[in-house]
Structures are given as C-alpha cells and as structure tokens.
Design an enzyme around this catalytic site. Structure first.
Site, PDB file in Angstrom:
ATOM      1  N   TRP A 137       0.772  -1.189  -0.136  1.00 60.99           N
ATOM      2  CA  TRP A 137       0.206  -0.088  -0.179  1.00 60.99           C
ATOM      3  C   TRP A 137       0.971   1.492  -0.165  1.00 60.99           C
ATOM      4  CZ3 TRP A 137      -0.107   3.667   3.756  1.00 60.99           C
ATOM      5  CH2 TRP A 137      -1.346   5.252   3.000  1.00 60.99           C
ATOM      6  N   ARG A 163     -10.278  -2.482   8.419  1.00 56.16           N
ATOM      7  CA  ARG A 163     -10.867  -0.852   8.427  1.00 56.16           C
ATOM      8  C   ARG A 163     -12.526  -0.540   8.527  1.00 56.16           C
ATOM      9  NH1 ARG A 163     -13.172   3.305   3.168  1.00 56.16           N
ATOM     10  NH2 ARG A 163     -12.079   5.292   4.697  1.00 56.16           N
ATOM     11  N   LYS A 213     -16.433   6.752  -8.166  1.00 57.03           N
ATOM     12  CA  LYS A 213     -15.230   6.769  -7.544  1.00 57.03           C
ATOM     13  C   LYS A 213     -15.547   5.145  -7.330  1.00 57.03           C
ATOM     14  CE  LYS A 213     -10.690   7.489  -4.725  1.00 57.03           C
ATOM     15  NZ  LYS A 213     -10.477   9.058  -3.754  1.00 57.03           N
ATOM     16  N   TRP A 214     -15.210   3.865  -7.392  1.00 53.70           N
ATOM     17  CA  TRP A 214     -15.263   3.079  -7.263  1.00 53.70           C
ATOM     18  C   TRP A 214     -14.469   1.860  -5.947  1.00 53.70           C
ATOM     19  CZ3 TRP A 214     -18.917  -1.177 -10.020  1.00 53.70           C
ATOM     20  CH2 TRP A 214     -18.629  -1.823  -9.260  1.00 53.70           C
ATOM     21  N   ASP A 215     -14.531   2.701  -4.834  1.00 54.76           N
ATOM     22  CA  ASP A 215     -13.203   1.688  -3.951  1.00 54.76           C
ATOM     23  C   ASP A 215     -13.617   0.514  -2.909  1.00 54.76           C
ATOM     24  OD1 ASP A 215     -10.861   2.153  -2.044  1.00 54.76           O
ATOM     25  OD2 ASP A 215     -12.253   4.574  -1.668  1.00 54.76           O
ATOM     26  N   ASN A 261     -11.883  -1.527   0.006  1.00 58.50           N
ATOM     27  CA  ASN A 261     -10.596  -1.312   0.897  1.00 58.50           C
ATOM     28  C   ASN A 261     -10.226  -1.959   1.878  1.00 58.50           C
ATOM     29  OD1 ASN A 261      -9.533   1.715   1.117  1.00 58.50           O
ATOM     30  ND2 ASN A 261     -11.600   2.138   1.100  1.00 58.50           N
ATOM     31  N   CYS A 288     -10.621   2.218  -7.938  1.00 56.11           N
ATOM     32  CA  CYS A 288      -9.918   2.285  -6.639  1.00 56.11           C
ATOM     33  C   CYS A 288     -10.091   0.943  -5.122  1.00 56.11           C
ATOM     34  CB  CYS A 288     -10.474   3.685  -5.913  1.00 56.11           C
ATOM     35  SG  CYS A 288      -9.291   4.551  -4.367  1.00 56.11           S
ATOM     36  N   ASP A 327      -3.161   5.345  -2.761  1.00 52.23           N
ATOM     37  CA  ASP A 327      -2.722   6.380  -2.091  1.00 52.23           C
ATOM     38  C   ASP A 327      -2.021   7.397  -1.725  1.00 52.23           C
ATOM     39  OD1 ASP A 327      -6.131   5.281  -1.674  1.00 52.23           O
ATOM     40  OD2 ASP A 327      -5.646   4.397  -0.277  1.00 52.23           O
TER      41      ASP A 327
END
Length: 743
Positions: free
Chosen positions: A200, A444, A477-479, A481, A527, A549
C-alpha cells in the site's frame, strides 16, 4: 496477418508483420511449441525445431520408444505426470482420484475477428480484419473432458491473446483444480525477469533479476490483484534496454487471485505460466458444464521496453477500455477526501467546488462519508442512501448545486463492503464472506459482501441504480478497501467452496457491466485503497484507476514509472495534493506536484480555498496548461527516458501521434552542488522536423534532440544567485516542443 495450417506436418503458423508464433501436433497428439518471436518466413515444415534426445533417468511416452519425453519437449499447455514433471497448465481431479490427463488434438477452427469471453473482460475487435483467431480442440478420451485453446493474433503489433475453455462432456462430474490462461515454453533462460511489486502506497515498483534454474513467481491470494504484486511480468534479454532489444510482456486480464511464474529446468528451458492461482481453486464441472479462463496477453518487442509498453498502451487504451470515455480526454477534477475527510457539510462542499470552478476545474467529486450513519469508518457501509444531516437535499440536491456552478458532479462508492453497524448487515448478517464456526476478520472495520451470490449483487445494484438514476452524476469512484479473508459462502455446498474467490470476481464484473450498460456516459474510476486492484480486468469496465493512495509527487515518480510499463497514461489516476503530504509529510513545490500529475488523468486532492492567492494563480495556470496539452499527455506515445529506480533524475515524455508536439517531464529528487553537465536523449520525434522549445523559443531539429540530446544541466554551483529560480530538492521542469516550419 494470417493463421496458416499445414496438414501434412500438422503445423500452425500465426503471423503478422512483426511476429511469428509456430506450434505443431506432437506424435502423442499433444500440442508442441516451436517458436515465438520476430516474424520468420512461412514454410510447411519446421520440424527441425522439434528437438528430442535420449537422456538417462527420463521417462518416455511410448513403450520401447525413446524419442518422446514430455519432460524435454516444449508444449502449449503442459500436463503433469505423463513424463512431464514441470508445473502444469491444467489439472483435473477425477472420480477415481486420479489427476492424470491426456489431451490430444481433435481439430481446429480459424475465424476472422475475435470472440468475446462470457462474463469476463477481454480485448476485442471492432472490425473482423483487425485480428484472426485460432481455436484448437483437444480431448481427454477417458474422462470426456475437452480443452479448447484460443489464440488471437492482431493485425498490428507483436500481440497474441490467449485463453482456454474446459468442458466436461463425460458422464461424471470432475473437479478442475488448475486452469491457467497460458503456458509458454521458451527454448532458453537467458532472460531478466521484471516484476512490479510493493505494498500500500508504494505500488508497482520495478524489480529486476536474472532468471535462474528453479521457479520465480509473483502472485496474489488476497481475492484482489493486490498492492503487493501486479498481474504483469516481463522477460527481457540482458542487453535489452528501453530503446532496443528483445522483450516479452505477459499480462493477465483478471482482477482476482493470480499466479505468474517462470520455471527454468536444469536443461535451461523456461516455462511461463499465467492464470488464476491454483491454491484453493477447485471448480466442479458437472456433465455439460464449461469453465472459461481469463485472457492472457503476450506482447513481443524487438524495440526494447518502450516498444513493448507502447504496444500494451495502444491495445489496452483502444481495444480493452470501452465506451463513451475510451477516446475522450479526462475531465480535471477536485476530490474532497484529503480536504475534509468525514468532516463536511453540503455548504462546505459547495464552497470547495466554487473555488475549484473559479480555478478551471471541470468535475467535483464527493468522496466517503455521504451515506447512512457514516460519521467515521466504523459504520454505514452498505447503506447507500444519502445522510440528510449532511446533505439536506440528498445527492440529487447537491448534484444540482454543483451543476449550477457549471461543473460536473462525481460520487464515491464502496459497493463490495459492509460495516456491521449498518442496516444492510442487520438485515442480512449471512451476506458476508465468513467461515461457519470461526471468527470473521475485519479490515478498516469492514467486511466483504458475498458477491458470489446474485441476490447480493442485485441488492447493491438496485441501491446504486436508484441514486444514479435520480441525480446528475457524471463520475463514479469505485473503492475497495480490504482483501478477502475467510472466503466461504453460505450459499454454496462444501464441494463448491473452491469456486468462491472466482465467483466473487465474476460478481464484481457483473455489477460493473450492468452499471456501464445502464449509465454509458458515466466515467468510472476504479480504486482499491489506492492501487490494490489496478489491473487490466478492471480497465475493461473503468478506463482509469486511482494509481495509489500515496499522492506525494516524489513517491509517485516510481509508482507511475512502474505502472507505465503495462498501462496507458490515460488510465493512471494522478492528483495534486496538499503539503505537507498526508502520507509522507513531505513538502514538495506546487509546480512539481503538478508536473508529475500531468502524466495521468490530473486533478486536485485538496481545498483550493486554503491556498494563497499566488498559489491559486499558479493552479489556474496549471489547469490551463493541462487543458491545452491533455490530448498529447494522455493519448500520445509515451517514452521512459531516465529511471527513478536507477538514479536521482527521472525523465519521461509523450509525443503526439503526428509527431508535431512533445511534452518532456524532468524531475530531480535531491539537489546537489556543482554537478556535471547533463543531457537527455529524447525519443519519438520526426528527425527532419524542426521543434521549438515553447519556453525559450530555441529551435532544434528532431534528430538533434534524439541523437545529441536535450541539455538539462541545472547550474547549481553552491551559491545563490539572483533570479536563478532554483528550488533545491524535489525540483522539476516541463519542456514543451512544437513543430515549426523550417527557415
């Protein structure tokens, strides 16, 4: 471009103006590899390339015949255990417990154009004359399982696309435990291996090593292609550099668990495998069922690494990315995430957007925190309904206010995830991936929805479709995590749990496909906590991706340089962020932050209201520059000139298709005293054209700039001189060259 088959020798020759790919039917009916490389003349018989030898301690296919051992023959799709001891391309667990297969040639079909792959992303053609495709059919007669090997050769470039389809035509179910997209046996191992690895915030760093006997590999078993390794590798000759020499790139159009490996045997031949990672993979094939592997793309270049990369760029930009935004310059955006995080109101967002509009920004993007009870990252994921406490008019009202400013509006989603503190989870606690009787890990503070289940994907689609149908939204914006842990689906029986990783990715693709179809003019940006799923599979649905990021300009030099080996510049999400940078706390000059971000989609990750008036004027100039040059920056021919992995200076450039415009980026990480004079040789210009440096008005012939070089000496002599303009550390320059008439 042609695909030729010679009946008398059972030999196939796939060729265009740049490459030849030659294979043959071996004496035992398996497919053998003879040659892949620069185009060679056509002939009926290439049997001299089929080499065998009687070797001690070797097992042979035919009793009493020492002429064929699969251990020492190059193959198209190797199987383990029938005299070949290398890692296999396919393995099938049969009802009697055996894993031995014997796939023999049954026939073939040659067709114009390129067929699609059901439910999977893949390269495509718009006209039949752009490519030809060969389908080879093989069969294992004992089980009745058939194997179709698919090869597409494109008319232009050294490109070969490959995949495999396995069908159970027998009477009993079988379990497919290995199914690679491609197997490539090369006759020697005199290569250097290039991989793109990191973690990351430092994704896709270039790593180089020499191939040696044994196995070298990169992979992901995280459920996503990952920050750690990218599904893209290169084999290059030791003498190959950016400008010249042989290189072969291998790229997998897939977004889940993958394996890319090179196995060098003790006779120095090399087997390259690429496909879905076999660890934990087990796909049950009932009678009549089929399994289609993802597509792998091989690119051969004799024009060095830049030549290989440019071929990937053209292919992925024009024949992998699709739709309304494929050929359009990307809008300049302002994202609110690093400006506000979760601390915003509707009026604050409009205030940020108004200043962005004043500076020339075209698109305002609302990031995380607009939905459910999303006041922090502990709650709200899965409840895709606007929070009226923050957005009194909902998404529709905010979008209208942004549109009234004269800007487009974009919105952040993380559709694959859920918090336990959400209405969705309280209603459907069984919709997360989790193993019965064991605790579920979280990352997260969130959990992974079971996208292997159609009803889960349907539910998320309905919530997203409602918002997108009601509001004026131009960008998503398709994240994503977190990676997948405890990969178990309550909806599938025990014997199908080995399918869930792949079924999950098929669910992601299905949601993307439905949204693309229903909202064809929305620009999707992928993303995954930055660059955790920056791969060709997602590029098919989202023509750009947030590269990392880490928005620090100095860190981005390595990230964007490494990314450029396999991905077009138009796909690289890159923004100017605040200083000190929120990831590394570095203070980098505003002009350097922009000079790096220009070579990508370009935007701002900050509140422009907080800049000084002088800085705001510089931002206006930056945006004007990007608007003037973004066609060549995003769609020109890109060249890497000096590597950040090899020294203090990074340099790259892009050239317009007609070679009349070029933009060169030069970056110095650390300042030094009394340095030598320096030049950088440019690439891709017309040697006979004259080019004007738009800043200095100096004029050079193209061949001067390419053979003598651009003078880049920085003149730092150890004492400050008036009006030198030196910035010290983290400095950069842009050089813009425009073709002019000869005097």
């Amino acid at each position: 471009m042609s695909i030729l088959f010679y009946e008398t020798t059972k030999t196939f020759h796939l060729c265009n103006q740049e490459i030849s790919y030659i294979m043959t039917v071996l004496p035992n009916g398996h497919m053998g590899q003879l040659y892949f490389g620069k185009r060679v003349s056509q002939r009926e018989d290439y049997s001299y390339l089929y080499e065998t030898a009687s070797r001690p301690m070797t097992s042979y296919v035919f009793e009493g015949d020492r002429s064929l051992s699969l251990e020492h023959v190059r193959q198209e799709y190797g199987v383990y255990g029938t005299t070949d001891f290398r890692r296999p391309a396919i393995e099938i667990l049969q009802p009697n417990g055996s894993r031995i297969c014997d796939f023999r040639y049954k026939g073939h079909e040659i067709m114009k154009g390129k067929p699609g792959l059901a439910g999977l992303p893949a390269t495509y053609t718009e006209k039949d004359e752009e490519a030809e495709t060969l389908r080879i059919l093989l069969e294992d007669t004992l089980t009745g399982v058939t194997l179709e090997l698919l090869y597409t050769i494109f008319a232009g470039g050294g490109i070969l696309a490959r995949s495999a389809k396995i069908t159970n035509k027998g009477e009993e179910s079988v379990h497919l435990t290995t199914a690679m997209s491609m197997c490539m046996d090369l006759p020697d191992c005199n290569y250097e291996w290039l991989q793109f690895s990191g973690a990351w915030a430092r994704e896709r760093h270039l790593k180089v090593r020499k191939l040696e006997q044994g196995i070298q590999a990169v992979d992901s078993r995280r459920g996503n292609s990952s920050h750690e390794h990218n599904p893209f590798i290169v084999l290059k000759r030791p003498e190959t550099n950016e400008r010249q020499g042989e290189a072969i790139g291998f790229s997998l159009i897939y977004s889940g668990n993958f394996l890319a490996q090179a196995e060098v045997d003790t006779h120095d031949t090399t087997r390259v495998l690429m496909g879905i990672h076999p660890m934990g993979f087990d796909w049950k094939l009932e009678e009549g069922e089929s399994f289609q592997t993802p597509e792998a793309v091989m690119v051969y270049s004799e024009r060095g690494l830049n030549g290989m990369s440019q071929t990937f760029h053209r292919l992925y930009q024009k024949r992998l990315a699709r739709g309304y935004w494929r050929d359009r310059a990307r809008p300049i955006l302002n994202n609110n995430w690093e400006a506000t995080y979760f601390d915003f109101t509707e009026d604050r967002l409009v205030e940020i957007a108004a200043k962005a509009k004043e500076c020339g920004v075209e698109l305002f993007v609302l990031d995380d925190g607009w939905f459910g009870e999303r006041n922090n990252d502990h709650a709200g994921l899965g409840d895709w309904v606007a929070n009226p406490k923050r957005l009194s008019g909902g998404i529709t009202g905010l979008a209208e206010r942004i549109e009234e400013l004269g800007m487009k509006f974009g919105l952040w989603f993380e559709p694959e995830m859920v918090n336990k503190d959400s209405d969705l989870y309280r209603k459907h606690p069984d919709w997360i991936l989790s193993t019965p009787g064991r605790s579920a890990s979280q990352g997260r503070n969130q959990y992974v929805l079971d996208f292997a289940r159609k009803e889960v994907v349907d539910c998320i689609y309905e919530m997203m479709e409602k918002i997108l149908g009601e509001a004026k939204i131009s960008y998503i914006k398709w994240d994503m995590n977190r990676s997948i842990t405890e990969c178990y689906s309550a909806a599938f029986p025990p014997e199908r749990q080995g399918e869930i990783f792949h079924r999950y990715i098929l669910g992601v693709y299905d949601l993307y496909e439905r949204l693309n179809t229903h909202f064809p003019q929305i620009l999707f940006e992928s993303c995954a906590s930055g660059g955790g799923r920056f791969d060709p599979g997602i590029l098919y649905y989202a023509p750009q991706g947030w590269a990392s990021d880490d928005s620090d300009a100095v860190e981005r030099l390595k990230i964007q340089y490494g990314t450029s080996f396999g991905y077009p510049i138009s796909s690289i999400g890159s923004h100017v962020s605040v200083t000190p940078n929120h990831q590394v706390f570095r203070n980098t000059p505003l002009h350097t932050r922009a000079n790096v971000a220009y070579f990508g989609t370009f935007g701002y990750e900050l509140d422009l209201n907080k800049l000084t008036e002088e800085e705001q004027e510089k931002v206006k100039a930056q945006i004007a520059f990007m608007k003037e040059h973004r066609e060549v920056l995003q769609f020109g021919t890109f060249y890497r000139l000096k590597s950040p992995f090899e020294g203090n200076i990074t340099c790259w450039m892009t050239v317009s298709e007609d070679k009349t415009e070029a933009v060169v980026g030069w970056y110095r990480t650390l300042s030094h005293v009394n340095m030598p004079y320096t030049r950088v040789r440019l690439e891709g210009l017309d040697p006979e054209l004259c080019y004007e440096n738009k800043e200095t008005k100096e004029i050079f012939f193209g061949d001067e700039l390419m053979n003598i070089g651009l003078v880049t000496s920085d003149g730092m002599c150890g004492q400050m001189e008036e009006n030198t303009g030196g910035y010290g550390d983290f400095d950069s320059r842009l050089y813009v060259f425009q073709a002019v008439r000869k005097d």
